[in-house]
Design a protein around this motif. Structure first.
Motif, PDB file in Angstrom:
ATOM      1  N   LEU A 296      -2.358   3.081   6.459  1.00 31.60           N
ATOM      2  CA  LEU A 296      -0.850   4.032   5.597  1.00 31.60           C
ATOM      3  C   LEU A 296       0.023   4.010   6.758  1.00 31.60           C
ATOM      4  CD1 LEU A 296      -2.507   6.263   3.047  1.00 31.60           C
ATOM      5  CD2 LEU A 296      -1.606   4.198   2.463  1.00 31.60           C
ATOM      6  N   LEU A 297      -0.106   3.726   7.985  1.00 26.50           N
ATOM      7  CA  LEU A 297       1.362   3.499   9.284  1.00 26.50           C
ATOM      8  C   LEU A 297       1.888   2.985   8.469  1.00 26.50           C
ATOM      9  CD1 LEU A 297      -1.211   3.249  11.963  1.00 26.50           C
ATOM     10  CD2 LEU A 297      -0.490   5.683  11.237  1.00 26.50           C
TER      11      LEU A 297
ATOM     12  N   PHE B 277     -13.796  -7.546  -4.461  1.00 24.07           N
ATOM     13  CA  PHE B 277     -12.889  -7.030  -3.422  1.00 24.07           C
ATOM     14  C   PHE B 277     -12.792  -8.115  -1.757  1.00 24.07           C
ATOM     15  CE2 PHE B 277     -11.377  -4.018  -0.625  1.00 24.07           C
ATOM     16  CZ  PHE B 277     -10.413  -3.484  -1.241  1.00 24.07           C
TER      17      PHE B 277
ATOM     18  N   ARG C   2     -10.160   5.650   1.662  1.00 23.49           N
ATOM     19  CA  ARG C   2      -9.433   4.675   1.164  1.00 23.49           C
ATOM     20  C   ARG C   2      -9.429   4.506  -0.153  1.00 23.49           C
ATOM     21  NH1 ARG C   2      -8.537   2.652   6.364  1.00 23.49           N
ATOM     22  NH2 ARG C   2      -9.491   3.967   8.470  1.00 23.49           N
TER      23      ARG C   2
ATOM     24  N   TRP D 253      -7.435   5.223  -1.619  1.00 24.58           N
ATOM     25  CA  TRP D 253      -6.072   4.139  -1.603  1.00 24.58           C
ATOM     26  C   TRP D 253      -5.970   3.459  -2.192  1.00 24.58           C
ATOM     27  CZ3 TRP D 253      -5.703   5.239   4.621  1.00 24.58           C
ATOM     28  CH2 TRP D 253      -5.356   6.252   4.734  1.00 24.58           C
TER      29      TRP D 253
ATOM     30  N   PRO E  55       0.163   9.133   2.659  1.00 23.13           N
ATOM     31  CA  PRO E  55       0.151   9.782   4.221  1.00 23.13           C
ATOM     32  C   PRO E  55       0.428  11.978   4.544  1.00 23.13           C
ATOM     33  CG  PRO E  55       0.665   7.606   4.919  1.00 23.13           C
ATOM     34  CD  PRO E  55       1.571   8.463   3.269  1.00 23.13           C
TER      35      PRO E  55
ATOM     36  N   SER F 143      -3.535   2.455  -5.286  1.00 23.85           N
ATOM     37  CA  SER F 143      -2.827   1.003  -5.286  1.00 23.85           C
ATOM     38  C   SER F 143      -3.272   0.762  -6.661  1.00 23.85           C
ATOM     39  CB  SER F 143      -3.191  -0.005  -4.391  1.00 23.85           C
ATOM     40  OG  SER F 143      -2.634   0.600  -2.599  1.00 23.85           O
TER      41      SER F 143
ATOM     42  N   GLU G 261      -9.085  -2.881   8.278  1.00 25.86           N
ATOM     43  CA  GLU G 261      -9.184  -1.634   7.475  1.00 25.86           C
ATOM     44  C   GLU G 261      -7.564  -1.259   7.236  1.00 25.86           C
ATOM     45  OE1 GLU G 261     -10.589   1.043  10.621  1.00 25.86           O
ATOM     46  OE2 GLU G 261     -12.344   1.115   9.866  1.00 25.86           O
ATOM     47  N   GLN G 262      -7.351  -1.132   6.563  1.00 24.85           N
ATOM     48  CA  GLN G 262      -6.417  -0.428   5.302  1.00 24.85           C
ATOM     49  C   GLN G 262      -5.569   0.723   6.290  1.00 24.85           C
ATOM     50  OE1 GLN G 262      -6.507   0.862   1.495  1.00 24.85           O
ATOM     51  NE2 GLN G 262      -4.725   0.983   1.309  1.00 24.85           N
TER      52      GLN G 262
ATOM     53  N   ARG H 273      -1.819   2.536  -9.339  1.00 25.29           N
ATOM     54  CA  ARG H 273       0.140   2.965  -8.829  1.00 25.29           C
ATOM     55  C   ARG H 273       0.760   3.933  -9.690  1.00 25.29           C
ATOM     56  NH1 ARG H 273       3.401  -1.794  -6.144  1.00 25.29           N
ATOM     57  NH2 ARG H 273       1.528  -1.365  -4.973  1.00 25.29           N
TER      58      ARG H 273
ATOM     59  N   ARG I 269       2.443  15.231  10.208  1.00 26.85           N
ATOM     60  CA  ARG I 269       2.433  14.860   9.098  1.00 26.85           C
ATOM     61  C   ARG I 269       2.232  16.644   8.294  1.00 26.85           C
ATOM     62  NH1 ARG I 269      -1.133   9.194   8.819  1.00 26.85           N
ATOM     63  NH2 ARG I 269       0.472   8.223   9.012  1.00 26.85           N
TER      64      ARG I 269
ATOM     65  N   GLU J  24       5.513   2.977  13.469  1.00 29.29           N
ATOM     66  CA  GLU J  24       4.017   3.338  13.688  1.00 29.29           C
ATOM     67  C   GLU J  24       3.329   1.914  14.295  1.00 29.29           C
ATOM     68  OE1 GLU J  24       3.409   7.663  11.979  1.00 29.29           O
ATOM     69  OE2 GLU J  24       3.556   6.183  10.145  1.00 29.29           O
TER      70      GLU J  24
ATOM     71  N   THR K  27     -15.434  -2.221   7.236  1.00 24.26           N
ATOM     72  CA  THR K  27     -14.766  -1.583   6.415  1.00 24.26           C
ATOM     73  C   THR K  27     -15.367   0.077   6.968  1.00 24.26           C
ATOM     74  OG1 THR K  27     -13.197  -2.847   4.387  1.00 24.26           O
ATOM     75  CG2 THR K  27     -12.839  -0.380   4.840  1.00 24.26           C
TER      76      THR K  27
ATOM     77  N   THR L 245       5.231  -7.158  -4.587  1.00 29.64           N
ATOM     78  CA  THR L 245       4.901  -5.854  -4.914  1.00 29.64           C
ATOM     79  C   THR L 245       3.962  -5.731  -3.665  1.00 29.64           C
ATOM     80  OG1 THR L 245       4.141  -4.878  -6.810  1.00 29.64           O
ATOM     81  CG2 THR L 245       6.117  -4.348  -6.600  1.00 29.64           C
ATOM     82  N   LEU L 246       4.245  -5.228  -2.514  1.00 29.79           N
ATOM     83  CA  LEU L 246       3.145  -4.530  -1.641  1.00 29.79           C
ATOM     84  C   LEU L 246       1.982  -3.820  -2.050  1.00 29.79           C
ATOM     85  CD1 LEU L 246       2.110  -5.522   1.351  1.00 29.79           C
ATOM     86  CD2 LEU L 246       3.569  -2.017   1.929  1.00 29.79           C
ATOM     87  N   ASP L 247       0.895  -3.607  -1.737  1.00 34.94           N
ATOM     88  CA  ASP L 247      -0.396  -3.496  -2.911  1.00 34.94           C
ATOM     89  C   ASP L 247      -0.359  -2.179  -1.528  1.00 34.94           C
ATOM     90  OD1 ASP L 247      -0.937  -3.923  -4.872  1.00 34.94           O
ATOM     91  OD2 ASP L 247      -1.739  -5.593  -4.560  1.00 34.94           O
ATOM     92  N   ARG L 248      -1.409  -2.412   0.243  1.00 36.83           N
ATOM     93  CA  ARG L 248      -1.526  -2.134   0.997  1.00 36.83           C
ATOM     94  C   ARG L 248      -1.305  -3.028   2.039  1.00 36.83           C
ATOM     95  NH1 ARG L 248      -6.169  -4.216  -2.466  1.00 36.83           N
ATOM     96  NH2 ARG L 248      -6.743  -5.827  -1.635  1.00 36.83           N
TER      97      ARG L 248
END
Lengths: 203, 284
Positions: B133-134, B46, A77, A80, A131, A84, B130-131, A87, A163, B138, B81, B158-161
């Motif tokens: 990645l699906l 954060f 996490r 990730w 993923p 982000s 929680e973050q 990037r 995956r 999904e 988290t 733009t999409l971060d997460r």
């Protein structure tokens, strides 16, 4: 194997236990992070952040036996999250300092061949979606089971299998495309993949 | 089968050799230890970025007369988290609050101000997220409603997460998409089938405006979001909020799914700017 006693000592905030835990897990964590984000500097930031969160939250871990899954989840996490933020760096290759040094002249040919293979695989892995890439690295580098990866990524085991299958297929394709001088890429595995795909398409 | 093993071994060997010589830099542990001491403030920054619309996490069954009387809402925002028994933890935190707590009200000056009131007169809600990645497909299967939103929005966002949240008082899940642009402005789009989101705007929102866009009715509103100090990793409601953010939001319904677009209160967006962003979602 998780040292449960060590985890419990960390939960009791024993300072030397933190040092031992860091010593036990930091190198592998750094290498995992580096593979995941493809940049050593970011990987080092990730390690700092991951261990800060680990030391801060380890008291909340109710079952010390699950530490490895818990820690990998935390690490992934952070990766990730940092990816982000950075990037642009995600698709960068590992830097030159990570390239192996050639030990002696006799090994030059093998070394070149290996570097070529590594390069192709590295490039191919960088092309995978986050993923899939995470799944491939946790499976192949961290030797984690499908079940553990599912717990880490909070998804179904079937999703992990899928995956992994997609990752293998894409890597195989990239390797085949790049296999100019390396015959062993043309394996039965690839042929089987093609046959399976053809069969699927014909259904 | 042998070639599969060979192929697997090649990947394993390459990955291993790739990072074989990599070791942690000297002094990293010291930095971590130093970071632990200053972690509270970093973590807060954060966490604030992860805050979702407070209206979404209000516990159901909020006592409206009490609200009218006290004109205050206290929202417990927990971003737990990495913590498995999030719900149990949230309950534990809530049960520990037994004294006077700070809530935010709109003062005579028109500004939001913290005031103290007995904890038992305040309803707490919590959500853990929680973050993930699906993929959206999904996620749709998991949450049971349609999630079709663009990865880029008007304004250069733009999409971060993507975060998957569970409200701690129900099993309802909702999805939160976090976007940012090159000017460091952020917007969060929450997607849920919980109609409390939509209805609660009328109860808790301030400066509500009903707008029309792309054949839809949207509600623009603001809602105070106090940021409390943390003690031992837990939000301490008995202390005065460190700051009061005022996110501006737009909320609307589409095909039974409720959307809430918020500027999070970090970089304030005007109503027109939010509408432009919403338009890019509605027009997709």
């Amino acid at each position: 194997m998780v040292d449960i006693d060590l985890i419990k000592r960390c939960q009791r905030e024993e300072s030397d236990a933190f040092d031992l835990l860091y010593e036990a897990y930091s190198t592998k964590a750094l290498r995992t992070a580096c593979l995941l984000v493809g940049n050593r500097n970011i990987a080092e930031d990730i390690i700092q952040e991951a261990f800060i969160e680990c030391f801060k939250d380890i008291k909340k871990l109710r079952n010390p036996e699950t530490f490895e899954v818990w820690f990998h989840r935390l690490l992934v996490r952070v990766c990730w999250r940092m990816s982000s933020k950075e990037r642009k760096s995600v698709c960068e290759n590992l830097d030159d300092s990570l390239t192996e040094t050639i030990p002696c002249k006799e090994d030059v040919f093998k070394q070149v061949e290996h570097n070529q293979t590594s390069h192709v695989i590295r490039e191919a892995i960088n092309k995978l979606s986050s993923p899939v890439k995470t799944t491939v690295i946790l499976y192949y580098y961290n030797n984690l089971s499908i079940k553990e990866i599912a717990q880490i990524m909070k998804c179904f085991q079937g999703t992990v299998k899928s995956r992994l299958h997609n990752g293998r297929k894409l890597l195989a394709k990239e390797l085949r495309n790049a296999a100019i001088d390396i015959g062993w890429y043309e394996t039965d595995y690839l042929e089987k993949e093609c046959m399976l795909n053809a069969k699927r398409n014909s259904i | 089968m042998q070639s599969e093993i060979l192929f697997d071994n090649i990947i394993k060997s390459t990955l291993n050799k790739e990072v074989d010589n990599l070791n942690t830099a000297p002094g990293t542990l010291d930095k971590i230890k130093a970071g632990l001491s200053s972690e509270a403030s970093q973590s807060k920054t954060f966490s604030n970025r992860k805050l979702v619309n407070p209206l979404l996490i209000l516990k159901s069954g909020f006592n409206k007369p009490a609200y009218a009387l006290l004109s205050a809402v206290l929202v417990l925002t927990l971003t737990l988290t990495f913590f498995q028994p999030a719900r149990a933890f949230a309950q534990e935190v809530i049960s520990e609050i037994s004294s006077m707590v700070y809530v935010v009200v709109k003062g005579d000056s028109g500004k939001y101000e913290p005031i103290q009131m007995p904890a038992e007169k305040v309803t707490f809600g919590s959500a853990s997220g929680e973050q993930t990645l699906l993929s959206d497909d999904e996620l749709e299967k998991l949450v049971g409603f349609e999630i079709k939103v663009p990865s880029a929005l008007a304004g250069g966002y733009t999409l971060d997460r993507t975060l998957l949240y569970e409200k701690d008082d129900t099993d309802k899940k909702f999805v939160s998409k976090h976007y940012s642009n090159s000017s460091s402005a952020s917007v969060i789009l929450d997607i849920s089938t919980d109609d409390k989101l939509f209805n609660s705007v009328m109860d808790f929102g301030d400066n509500i405006k009903k707008l029309s866009l792309v054949d839809k009715f949207l509600y623009y509103y603001e809602c105070p979001l106090p940021v409390y100090p943390e003690v031992n990793g837990k939000t301490d409601f008995t202390q005065k909020p460190l700051e009061i953010k005022v996110p501006h939001s737009l909320t609307w319904e589409h095909n039974g799914v409720y959307y809430n677009l918020s500027d999070v209160g970090i970089v304030s967006l005007s109503m027109d700017e939010l509408l432009e962003v919403a338009k890019s979602i509605l027009n997709q």
